[in-house]
Design an enzyme around this catalytic site. Sequence first.
Site, PDB file in Angstrom:
ATOM      1  N   ASN A  72       2.203  -2.730   5.886  1.00 60.85           N
ATOM      2  CA  ASN A  72       2.428  -1.969   5.014  1.00 60.85           C
ATOM      3  C   ASN A  72       4.325  -1.737   5.759  1.00 60.85           C
ATOM      4  O   ASN A  72       4.670  -0.723   6.265  1.00 60.85           O
ATOM      5  CB  ASN A  72       2.254  -1.168   5.114  1.00 60.85           C
ATOM      6  CG  ASN A  72       2.167  -0.030   3.861  1.00 60.85           C
ATOM      7  OD1 ASN A  72       2.353  -0.363   2.481  1.00 60.85           O
ATOM      8  ND2 ASN A  72       1.882   1.218   3.821  1.00 60.85           N
ATOM      9  N   ASP A 113       7.919   5.489   2.463  1.00 61.75           N
ATOM     10  CA  ASP A 113       7.849   6.080   1.184  1.00 61.75           C
ATOM     11  C   ASP A 113       7.517   7.773   1.359  1.00 61.75           C
ATOM     12  O   ASP A 113       7.434   8.783   0.460  1.00 61.75           O
ATOM     13  CB  ASP A 113       6.335   5.497   0.526  1.00 61.75           C
ATOM     14  CG  ASP A 113       4.975   5.977   1.541  1.00 61.75           C
ATOM     15  OD1 ASP A 113       5.046   5.865   2.582  1.00 61.75           O
ATOM     16  OD2 ASP A 113       4.062   5.388   0.449  1.00 61.75           O
ATOM     17  N   LYS A 146      -0.362   2.381  -4.315  1.00 61.78           N
ATOM     18  CA  LYS A 146      -0.700   3.606  -4.566  1.00 61.78           C
ATOM     19  C   LYS A 146      -0.403   3.878  -6.346  1.00 61.78           C
ATOM     20  O   LYS A 146      -0.964   4.841  -6.991  1.00 61.78           O
ATOM     21  CB  LYS A 146      -0.119   4.409  -3.331  1.00 61.78           C
ATOM     22  CG  LYS A 146      -0.708   4.031  -2.221  1.00 61.78           C
ATOM     23  CD  LYS A 146      -2.451   4.561  -2.247  1.00 61.78           C
ATOM     24  CE  LYS A 146      -2.676   5.441  -1.216  1.00 61.78           C
ATOM     25  NZ  LYS A 146      -3.047   3.432  -0.669  1.00 61.78           N
ATOM     26  N   GLY A 173       0.712  -1.058   0.025  1.00 60.47           N
ATOM     27  CA  GLY A 173      -0.244  -0.164   0.505  1.00 60.47           C
ATOM     28  C   GLY A 173       0.865   1.183   0.235  1.00 60.47           C
ATOM     29  O   GLY A 173       0.110   2.249   0.201  1.00 60.47           O
ATOM     30  N   TRP A 201      -4.415  -1.656   9.614  1.00 65.69           N
ATOM     31  CA  TRP A 201      -3.311  -0.631   8.591  1.00 65.69           C
ATOM     32  C   TRP A 201      -1.756  -0.522   9.209  1.00 65.69           C
ATOM     33  O   TRP A 201      -1.326   0.699   9.576  1.00 65.69           O
ATOM     34  CB  TRP A 201      -4.445  -0.190   7.743  1.00 65.69           C
ATOM     35  CG  TRP A 201      -2.938   0.114   6.653  1.00 65.69           C
ATOM     36  CD1 TRP A 201      -1.517   0.078   6.540  1.00 65.69           C
ATOM     37  CD2 TRP A 201      -2.711   0.118   4.804  1.00 65.69           C
ATOM     38  NE1 TRP A 201      -1.434   1.003   4.806  1.00 65.69           N
ATOM     39  CE2 TRP A 201      -2.054   0.765   4.022  1.00 65.69           C
ATOM     40  CE3 TRP A 201      -4.383  -0.355   4.535  1.00 65.69           C
ATOM     41  CZ2 TRP A 201      -2.297   0.750   2.457  1.00 65.69           C
ATOM     42  CZ3 TRP A 201      -4.490   0.370   3.228  1.00 65.69           C
ATOM     43  CH2 TRP A 201      -3.130   0.225   2.431  1.00 65.69           C
ATOM     44  N   ASP A 202      -1.052  -1.408   9.425  1.00 69.20           N
ATOM     45  CA  ASP A 202       0.303  -1.568  10.104  1.00 69.20           C
ATOM     46  C   ASP A 202       1.484  -0.376   9.176  1.00 69.20           C
ATOM     47  O   ASP A 202       2.101  -1.292   8.258  1.00 69.20           O
ATOM     48  CB  ASP A 202       1.206  -2.066  10.372  1.00 69.20           C
ATOM     49  CG  ASP A 202       1.289  -1.164  11.933  1.00 69.20           C
ATOM     50  OD1 ASP A 202       2.436  -0.860  12.217  1.00 69.20           O
ATOM     51  OD2 ASP A 202       1.837  -2.415  13.053  1.00 69.20           O
ATOM     52  N   ASN A 203       1.468   0.857   9.692  1.00 64.26           N
ATOM     53  CA  ASN A 203       2.804   1.678   8.818  1.00 64.26           C
ATOM     54  C   ASN A 203       3.584   2.035   9.594  1.00 64.26           C
ATOM     55  O   ASN A 203       4.920   2.335   9.542  1.00 64.26           O
ATOM     56  CB  ASN A 203       2.146   2.822   8.158  1.00 64.26           C
ATOM     57  CG  ASN A 203       1.137   2.843   6.940  1.00 64.26           C
ATOM     58  OD1 ASN A 203       1.318   2.225   6.455  1.00 64.26           O
ATOM     59  ND2 ASN A 203       0.238   3.087   7.316  1.00 64.26           N
ATOM     60  N   TYR A 215      -8.739   7.621   9.159  1.00 57.73           N
ATOM     61  CA  TYR A 215      -8.450   5.785   9.748  1.00 57.73           C
ATOM     62  C   TYR A 215      -7.205   6.136  11.137  1.00 57.73           C
ATOM     63  O   TYR A 215      -6.884   4.858  11.396  1.00 57.73           O
ATOM     64  CB  TYR A 215      -7.730   5.621   8.125  1.00 57.73           C
ATOM     65  CG  TYR A 215      -6.608   6.434   7.632  1.00 57.73           C
ATOM     66  CD1 TYR A 215      -5.330   6.249   8.461  1.00 57.73           C
ATOM     67  CD2 TYR A 215      -6.722   7.131   6.524  1.00 57.73           C
ATOM     68  CE1 TYR A 215      -4.439   7.604   7.947  1.00 57.73           C
ATOM     69  CE2 TYR A 215      -5.650   7.844   6.129  1.00 57.73           C
ATOM     70  CZ  TYR A 215      -4.618   8.151   6.265  1.00 57.73           C
ATOM     71  OH  TYR A 215      -2.985   8.933   5.948  1.00 57.73           O
ATOM     72  N   ASP A 224      -6.835   9.013   2.108  1.00 56.54           N
ATOM     73  CA  ASP A 224      -5.844  10.580   1.313  1.00 56.54           C
ATOM     74  C   ASP A 224      -6.758  10.803   0.228  1.00 56.54           C
ATOM     75  O   ASP A 224      -5.987  10.949  -0.580  1.00 56.54           O
ATOM     76  CB  ASP A 224      -4.645   9.581   1.029  1.00 56.54           C
ATOM     77  CG  ASP A 224      -3.722   9.080   2.015  1.00 56.54           C
ATOM     78  OD1 ASP A 224      -4.590   9.617   3.157  1.00 56.54           O
ATOM     79  OD2 ASP A 224      -2.489   8.195   1.477  1.00 56.54           O
TER      80      ASP A 224
END
Length: 1030
Positions: free
Chosen positions: A260, A232, A45, A14, A225-227, A166, A122
């Site tokens: 992610n 990026d 994306k 993602g 959703w673990d960033n 989110y 986003d």
Amino acid sequence: MAGRPRFLCGVVEGFYGRPWSMEQRKLLFQWLKRRGLNCYMYAPKDELKHRLLWREPYTEHEAVCMRSLIEAAQKQGVEFVFAISAGQDMVFSSAGDRLLLQQKLRQVAAMGCCSFALLFDDIDPCMCQADRDVFPSLAQAHASVANEVYQELGQPPVFLFCPTEYCSSLCSPSPSQSCYLQTIGQELLPGISVIWTGPKVVSQELSAALLEEVEGVLRRRPVIWDNLYANDYDCRRVFLGPYMGRAPGLVPRLHGLLLNPNCELQANFIPIHTLGTWFQSELGSCANPDRAGMEMAAALGDSRGPQEGTYSPREALELALRDWVAEINQQALEPGGWTPGHPSVGLKGRSRLQSGTAGGQEVVPDPEQHDSVPSGVDQHGPEPCGVTPGEGCRKVTSEPEKGSGSRTPNGSQQSPTGDGDQLATGSRECCEPCSSLPSVAESAQSAGIQMATKTLLSPGHTMSSSNEANTSQNLPLPTSDARTGSGSPAQSPSSTQPEAIRADMPQMPPGTGAGASPGPPALLTEGTGASPGTPALLTDEITASSGPLAPVTPEEVRSSPTAAVTPETGSGPMVPLTPKEARTSPTSQMTSEEARTSPVALVTPEEAGSIPTALMILEESRSNPAALLTPEEAGASPTAPLTLEEVRMLVELFYLPYHHGALAQELLEHFRWLRANSLSVGVPATAPDACGGARWRGRAQSFQLLCAETCRLHSRFASAASRALLYDLHPYLWDIRNMLLAASAFVLWLDGHLLCDPGPKGTWGNCFGWCQSITAPILLGRDAEPWARRGGLFGELQALLPVGNSCDLFYHPPPLFPSSQTYLLRPLLPLDKGELYRMCRESLDCDPKVAEILMAHPDLLGDRLLGPFLSLSPEYTFVLEDEGGPCGYAAGALHAEGFLQQQDSSWLPAIRHKYPPDLGTGGPALGQDALEEAVLFFHAEPRAVPPPVLRRFPSLVQLGTAPRVLDVGASRSLALCLLSALRANGSRGVFCQVRDADRQQLSFYSKLGFVALPVAWGSSPGTQLLGRLL
């Protein structure tokens, strides 16, 4: 799906940036299966038909590729979730847009996909007028679209929805009071799961208590959703540390957790490995609720350590490290694992060019692809279970580690592209050969292997090493204690998010390549006879400083780098070692026999009192490039497999968003302390408080050793890593290597010149205002996202340099062709003059007649290029050195006006007696113009630099490198340390003089931020002045 849906745990692609190739994704599925993970979400994306062109259906060829990908995931037992981001330009009330969205998803469903996700993250929260006429709120528009799509697809068992709000930080005023989330919770059908990232976009911690509020407002358990590993948002950061910061007992509070990861697939081995360990630990907790008490004891710091079944990031990292070493070395041995034309270090450290290159240019062939998995036991973790909040759970402990501190490249820096990916515009072809991830059983066997102990190097002692047992892989896992620091890597809390918000990313300037180095010094001639590619000479220099290098008393630190050094310890020269010790120790002195035969070790006892100790140590370690390895490693091929300690060092340099690893933390602590206490080495050695200077130099020695070991790691990595891993991680390691070259040289410069007694032109102490002003770190709140800490370790080191605010000096794209050449950057030593003069002679391609003149006058070109600097301003001269000796220089003068006056009044009259005016007369010959220009410079009337230039740009600089220096990073580090030294002593601008015809020099200076100065300079036709502010 009958019964409760299984807990989804795996990876979401993602991130923003170049998507992975199809072959890379298939390799990822194998990794997920081996680690007991069960889910992959397709959500790149920048894949056009996922986000920007979401309305367009896949072509027939793209559909074949997508079907193949879905089948590959199903073959590995991985749930394939197809996600689409339609919110950027969708008119939610438009029946046409709704129909196109449903047709797109039905097309993918016909390919065999059974799980879907609709992402509205986003995007602009404002609706168009047509939507405002139909929907009272954005949340109702989103819920309406999601419910309709969900029902049209037949209410699939897995259907995920990502809201615009989110994470907690995006909710106003809070998740429980957010009107948007309240509406989503009320209107969304119960079978739809909602994605959440935690308190922030990149959440440092996740706990069950923090999720209760979200579960209440959404009326369902979220999917995380673990960033934590998303990189990026910062082109200089990659995260290799263990999965951590997620409290035990999260599984009952969630429907799933998707990671992610880094944009570079090969960088995600440890994140995926440790995520799998965490997941298996969580499943074990749910299956054994009676162990909750034991885990609670471990969480409270039980001295006995974590019990069986608990999750410890430290232990998970150790298992992952051993498996990654085996994976790296196995990839390198497979066909296509090595890069054709890959430069590697020869037996004496010199770089060599292997087949596949032409004229020193990068030649990267199409990567080979591999689908076969090496043989081995294929074991899987237990099938994930559905857990309800009411079920008993055993808590999983996560032990925080000590010594962690906060810390902050581009996802697009990836492997060369091939012809392959039709689904992602610009997607690269897979360059990672497929290889097996070690099984859970094998990892468990290696858990009992004792960890390598890391000893803190004492500068005066030889380095120790410890060999460790191999894992159960067929490949041996060599280890080496080739660095300082504490034993275990620092542990850090983790973070989360669905899709990392794209931050402003620096634009990449045009590629530099080999031509971006300054090249060998070119003489300023009016003709065309000077050798091409040689840097223009700087004839306008700066006023002399306080004289030659002042005496510095050498000392050695016999304990840890942070230990205080007594005056007695630091007052005498270093104790000589035996010849055997001298050959194995990076900090040893050479014997008298070696001193007579080595070109770099000719330091007499008298000279020992005038050279900084750290310089002596690095000079000796340069003469023994293998000193940082064990004797066994030193005798092995430079392309020997990477060791466990080397891979550990790599991980500790690039740890986690909010925490540094042990090595990075040590580097920062040393550099911060040295900068903050730099004035203490300005105390004369005979002063009562000279102990502070001795301690400072002890810390400086430790910092130099850490820098040298990290630079050595870069060389080893470029020589021994597989092609896939090299192209993914080399840009990040190359950045750190360049920064440490400059930082190490700057620290040496501080030591060598702060010991100078105050002279008539002012004191050294008054010059260091930068320590408290221009580069003071910005204090960030605890709630700051990690992109506020730009650059991570690189950015924090940059901020500690005097020119840290000049960001254009630090950004340069990495080379397409990684080089394993090792370099040393340091201030000038007394014995460097002869070597630098030889470099100047060898860089001139000349006719035999001219060569004969140069043999009779060997110092002619050196005097022309460097003579004034070495005589009048040696304290602002830096030397770049490789295994062949000095290969570059950066010379400067702090006060150009006074320097030029002194050059004209004292230096030129003496040099005119040395070289007669008719020395360069003769017929046309190769190199004749350079010879005549040098003689003309000595005997012509001195040129005057316009006063406006001297007022705005008071300092003069000159750079030059030998033709063999092709690494632009080393050349830029050379310039960086000189500019840092000038800025530290108060200069606010520098200028240089370059010939119009010297395009290579003009290009190099322009990439450093120099611009042509619009001033008339009639006395010097064919040349121009370039300047930049500091």
